[in-house]
Design an enzyme around this catalytic site. Structure first.
Site, PDB file in Angstrom:
ATOM      1  N   SER A   6       0.863  -1.104  -0.137  1.00 22.79           N
ATOM      2  CA  SER A   6      -0.097  -0.059  -0.070  1.00 22.79           C
ATOM      3  C   SER A   6       0.879   1.300  -0.085  1.00 22.79           C
ATOM      4  CB  SER A   6      -0.910   0.010   1.270  1.00 22.79           C
ATOM      5  OG  SER A   6      -1.264   1.457   1.251  1.00 22.79           O
ATOM      6  N   HIS A  31      -0.974  -1.415  -4.457  1.00 19.94           N
ATOM      7  CA  HIS A  31      -2.318  -0.916  -3.609  1.00 19.94           C
ATOM      8  C   HIS A  31      -2.625   0.568  -3.301  1.00 19.94           C
ATOM      9  CE1 HIS A  31      -5.588  -2.075  -1.082  1.00 19.94           C
ATOM     10  NE2 HIS A  31      -5.430  -1.229  -0.131  1.00 19.94           N
ATOM     11  N   ASP A  33      -4.772   3.676  -1.515  1.00 20.94           N
ATOM     12  CA  ASP A  33      -5.892   3.630  -0.919  1.00 20.94           C
ATOM     13  C   ASP A  33      -6.291   5.146  -1.006  1.00 20.94           C
ATOM     14  OD1 ASP A  33      -5.888   1.478   0.837  1.00 20.94           O
ATOM     15  OD2 ASP A  33      -3.986   1.969   1.478  1.00 20.94           O
ATOM     16  N   MET A  35      -9.118   7.953   0.004  1.00 18.64           N
ATOM     17  CA  MET A  35     -10.115   8.345   1.258  1.00 18.64           C
ATOM     18  C   MET A  35     -10.762   9.667   1.036  1.00 18.64           C
ATOM     19  SD  MET A  35      -7.763   6.958   4.269  1.00 18.64           S
ATOM     20  CE  MET A  35      -6.658   5.290   4.209  1.00 18.64           C
ATOM     21  N   HIS A  64      -8.175   0.816  -3.997  1.00 17.74           N
ATOM     22  CA  HIS A  64      -9.353   0.611  -2.468  1.00 17.74           C
ATOM     23  C   HIS A  64      -9.981   1.842  -2.417  1.00 17.74           C
ATOM     24  CE1 HIS A  64      -9.229  -0.460   2.020  1.00 17.74           C
ATOM     25  NE2 HIS A  64     -10.452  -0.220   1.390  1.00 17.74           N
ATOM     26  N   MET A  66     -12.310   4.187  -0.265  1.00 17.00           N
ATOM     27  CA  MET A  66     -12.954   4.417   1.062  1.00 17.00           C
ATOM     28  C   MET A  66     -13.544   5.725   1.005  1.00 17.00           C
ATOM     29  SD  MET A  66      -9.809   2.871   3.075  1.00 17.00           S
ATOM     30  CE  MET A  66      -8.855   2.946   1.737  1.00 17.00           C
ATOM     31  N   MET A 135     -11.031  -6.415   5.636  1.00 13.33           N
ATOM     32  CA  MET A 135     -10.242  -5.453   6.268  1.00 13.33           C
ATOM     33  C   MET A 135      -9.864  -6.065   7.803  1.00 13.33           C
ATOM     34  SD  MET A 135      -9.820  -2.780   4.556  1.00 13.33           S
ATOM     35  CE  MET A 135      -8.853  -1.901   5.813  1.00 13.33           C
ATOM     36  N   GLY A 140      -8.693   3.827   7.162  1.00  8.75           N
ATOM     37  CA  GLY A 140      -8.546   5.111   7.428  1.00  8.75           C
ATOM     38  C   GLY A 140      -6.936   5.582   7.607  1.00  8.75           C
ATOM     39  N   PHE A 141      -6.219   4.512   8.228  1.00  5.32           N
ATOM     40  CA  PHE A 141      -4.906   4.637   8.456  1.00  5.32           C
ATOM     41  C   PHE A 141      -4.018   3.464   8.496  1.00  5.32           C
ATOM     42  CE2 PHE A 141      -7.638   7.430  10.853  1.00  5.32           C
ATOM     43  CZ  PHE A 141      -7.119   8.684  10.557  1.00  5.32           C
ATOM     44  N   ASP A 173      -6.243  -6.835   4.310  1.00  3.96           N
ATOM     45  CA  ASP A 173      -5.748  -5.510   4.450  1.00  3.96           C
ATOM     46  C   ASP A 173      -5.696  -4.894   5.590  1.00  3.96           C
ATOM     47  OD1 ASP A 173      -4.676  -2.890   3.856  1.00  3.96           O
ATOM     48  OD2 ASP A 173      -6.528  -2.273   2.528  1.00  3.96           O
ATOM     49  N   GLY A 174      -4.432  -4.746   6.126  1.00  2.17           N
ATOM     50  CA  GLY A 174      -4.099  -3.922   7.290  1.00  2.17           C
ATOM     51  C   GLY A 174      -3.562  -4.849   8.618  1.00  2.17           C
ATOM     52  N   GLY A 195       1.469  -2.092   3.948  1.00  3.50           N
ATOM     53  CA  GLY A 195       2.023  -0.679   3.954  1.00  3.50           C
ATOM     54  C   GLY A 195       3.192  -0.512   4.782  1.00  3.50           C
ATOM     55  N   SER A 196       2.972  -0.413   5.874  1.00  2.90           N
ATOM     56  CA  SER A 196       4.061   0.044   6.878  1.00  2.90           C
ATOM     57  C   SER A 196       5.082  -1.056   7.187  1.00  2.90           C
ATOM     58  CB  SER A 196       3.500   0.450   8.423  1.00  2.90           C
ATOM     59  OG  SER A 196       2.639  -0.589   8.863  1.00  2.90           O
TER      60      SER A 196
HETATM   61  C1  DX5 Z   1      -6.178   1.303   5.685  1.00  5.00           C
HETATM   62  C2  DX5 Z   1      -5.582   0.873   4.279  1.00  5.00           C
HETATM   63  C3  DX5 Z   1      -4.446  -0.047   4.286  1.00  5.00           C
HETATM   64  C4  DX5 Z   1      -3.354   0.409   4.736  1.00  5.00           C
HETATM   65  C5  DX5 Z   1      -2.569  -0.739   5.418  1.00  5.00           C
HETATM   66  O1  DX5 Z   1      -7.443   2.069   5.430  1.00  5.00           O
HETATM   67  O2  DX5 Z   1      -6.730   0.342   3.564  1.00  5.00           O
HETATM   68  O3  DX5 Z   1      -4.363  -0.360   2.735  1.00  5.00           O
HETATM   69  O4  DX5 Z   1      -2.533   1.280   4.030  1.00  5.00           O
HETATM   70  O5  DX5 Z   1      -1.462  -0.058   5.973  1.00  5.00           O
HETATM   71  P1  DX5 Z   1      -0.721  -1.176   7.183  1.00  5.00           P
HETATM   72  O6  DX5 Z   1      -0.214  -2.415   6.341  1.00  5.00           O
HETATM   73  O7  DX5 Z   1       0.258  -0.417   7.685  1.00  5.00           O
HETATM   74  O8  DX5 Z   1      -1.643  -1.516   8.049  1.00  5.00           O
HETATM   75 ZN    ZN Z   2      -6.433  -0.543   1.626  1.00  2.00          ZN
END
Ligand code: DX5
Ligand code: ZN
Length: 213
Positions: A6, A31, A33, A35, A64, A66, A135, A140-141, A173-174, A195-196
């Site tokens: 992500s 990916h 995101d 928002m 994705h 949101m 999810m 959101g984050f 995801d997440g 992501g992170s």
């Molecule tokens: C959250 C996003 C994710 C997010 C995942 O709303 O949909 O795609 O970036 O990040 P990590 O892998 O850090 O949880």
């Molecule tokens: Zn996502």
């Protein structure tokens, strides 16, 4: 396991190089995101930036959404022709119609389920779907803690998927990392978003390889 980093956790001051780097490091999808500050309490990127990402990416985009007003955003992103557009079932009154709309652009369609949403809620949509995204955090984050109930939900969804549409991918995801990816694989996940975990790793290649279980 297919891996979709992500870009929410990428260095946005250097986005082009970040996208190239994850593609060179062997990711399967990029990916993205999206928002809107309404469906989720955060605001990210629109079609101008996503188009630039699409031009730079050597791998297909997994967008994705949101957002509130899914149809508006589908129309906004369709000209970029991502591989997938996924939208939240919690925010859509006419999901069957929207799936057909996404597909009418030649784009694969997916539905996203928040942590509380039953996998059975999409049973009668499954035969039309290319992907279901579960999810494992509240959307959101980036950087949140993994919610373990997604494992049980994946197992239930996999039974439905295998019976109704074996081609449909299950994505999670997440909070995904090298510690929980094996359990996700065993439960039936086909694609993980990370992501992170990827973007904080010293080597994107090592991070992505560690998720390919
Ligand atoms: C959250 C996003 C994710 C997010 C995942 O709303 O949909 O795609 O970036 O990040 P990590 O892998 O850090 O949880
Ligand atoms: Zn996502």
């Amino acid at each position: 396991m297919l891996v979709a980093p992500s870009i929410l956790s990428a260095d946005f001051s250097n986005l082009g190089d970040e996208v190239k780097a994850i593609c060179d490091a062997g990711c399967d999808f990029v990916h993205v995101d999206v928002m809107d500050g309404h469906f989720v309490p955060n605001l990210t990127i629109g079609p101008v930036v996503v188009e630039a990402v699409a031009k730079t990416a050597a791998k297909p985009l997994d967008v994705h959404l949101m957002v509130e007003n899914n149809t508006f955003f589908v129309e906004l992103f369709a000209p970029i022709k991502p591989e997938y557009i996924t939208f939240h079932i919690e925010e859509e009154k006419h999901p069957h119609r929207l799936i057909q709309k996404i597909k009418s652009y030649g784009i694969k369609a997916g539905i996203v389920l928040n942590p509380h949403t039953f996998p059975e809620s999409i049973e009668f949509l499954l035969e039309d779907l290319d992907m279901v995204l579960l999810m494992s955090v509240n959307p959101g984050f980036g950087g949140q803690k993994f919610i373990p109930s997604v494992i049980e939900k994946t197992k239930r969804l996999k039974k439905l998927r295998d019976r109704l549409n074996p081609e449909c991918l299950i994505e999670v995801d997440g909070g995904v990392n090298d510690k929980n990816v094996r359990e996700l694989k065993e439960a039936g996940v086909d694609v993980v978003v990370a992501g992170s975990y990827v973007f904080k790793h010293k080597s994107y290649k090592e991070a992505i390889e560690s998720l390919k279980v």
